[in-house]
Design a protein around this motif. Sequence first.
Motif, short mmCIF file in Angstrom:
data_model
loop_
_atom_site.label_atom_id
_atom_site.label_comp_id
_atom_site.label_asym_id
_atom_site.label_seq_id
_atom_site.Cartn_x
_atom_site.Cartn_y
_atom_site.Cartn_z
N ILE A 152 0.86 -1.18 0.00
CA ILE A 152 0.00 0.00 0.00
C ILE A 152 0.89 1.22 0.00
O ILE A 152 1.82 1.32 0.80
N TRP A 153 0.58 2.18 -0.91
CA TRP A 153 1.41 3.39 -0.98
C TRP A 153 0.57 4.63 -0.72
O TRP A 153 -0.50 4.80 -1.33
N VAL A 154 1.03 5.46 0.20
CA VAL A 154 0.37 6.73 0.48
C VAL A 154 1.44 7.83 0.48
O VAL A 154 2.64 7.55 0.62
N PRO A 155 1.03 9.09 0.30
CA PRO A 155 1.99 10.20 0.25
C PRO A 155 2.80 10.32 1.53
O PRO A 155 2.34 9.95 2.62
N ASP A 156 4.01 10.84 1.40
CA ASP A 156 4.87 11.09 2.56
C ASP A 156 4.15 12.00 3.55
O ASP A 156 3.50 12.97 3.17
#
Length: 220
Positions: free
Chosen positions: A127-131
């Motif tokens: 899962i990728w989310v913004p920094d």
Amino acid sequence: MSVNRIIIADDHPLFRAALRQTIEAENGADCTIEEAGDLNSLTSLLEQNRDCDLVLLDLAMPGVRGFSGLLLVRAQFPEIPVMICSASDDGATVRRSIDLGASGFLPKSVGPETIHSSIKTVLAGGIWVPDGFTFDDESSEIAEYTKRLATLTPQQVRVLMMLSDGLMNKQIAYELTVSEATVKAHVSAILQKLNVDSRTQAVIAASKLEQGQIDAVTRG
């Protein structure tokens, strides 16, 4: 080496072209990229061939209202990862996207390096989310409503959106080429799943869903 199939679903040709060029510059022959300018085109591509490794989905394009496109794709093609790619990147929108089944959220403002790392993460099953984004605790009421939305079938999502357009059962039946009795059954199921008592309340829920206001729905 396997070749990843990626579909970019966005109604802006220039953005699709730029994103495609960015992905191809990094992945080269390791991926094939297809494009869709609206939700119907996207679902047609997936119906023709469900073997897809990633859909990059805009939250605002023809056939999509708020999270309805994500709900529809996740319900109809649950095995295909979807990463939202949107200019609306506030914390609530990111959280709702992930809660409703997205495998990532990519702001349109990020650069090539971030695009590459996000896609790599999602293709690897992550899962990728913004920094800087954190999954803060949310109320059980909001979490419960999010779960209810995720139980809608693809056809129920379509019916809910048509209800929000003011269509009557007969009109919905014509658009979906089903019987009026089938539409009534869908409406009843929608009311039960969303825990509302009337079409009007369902339409209010759909309107707020369209605007991404899931928090507001739980408060009426």
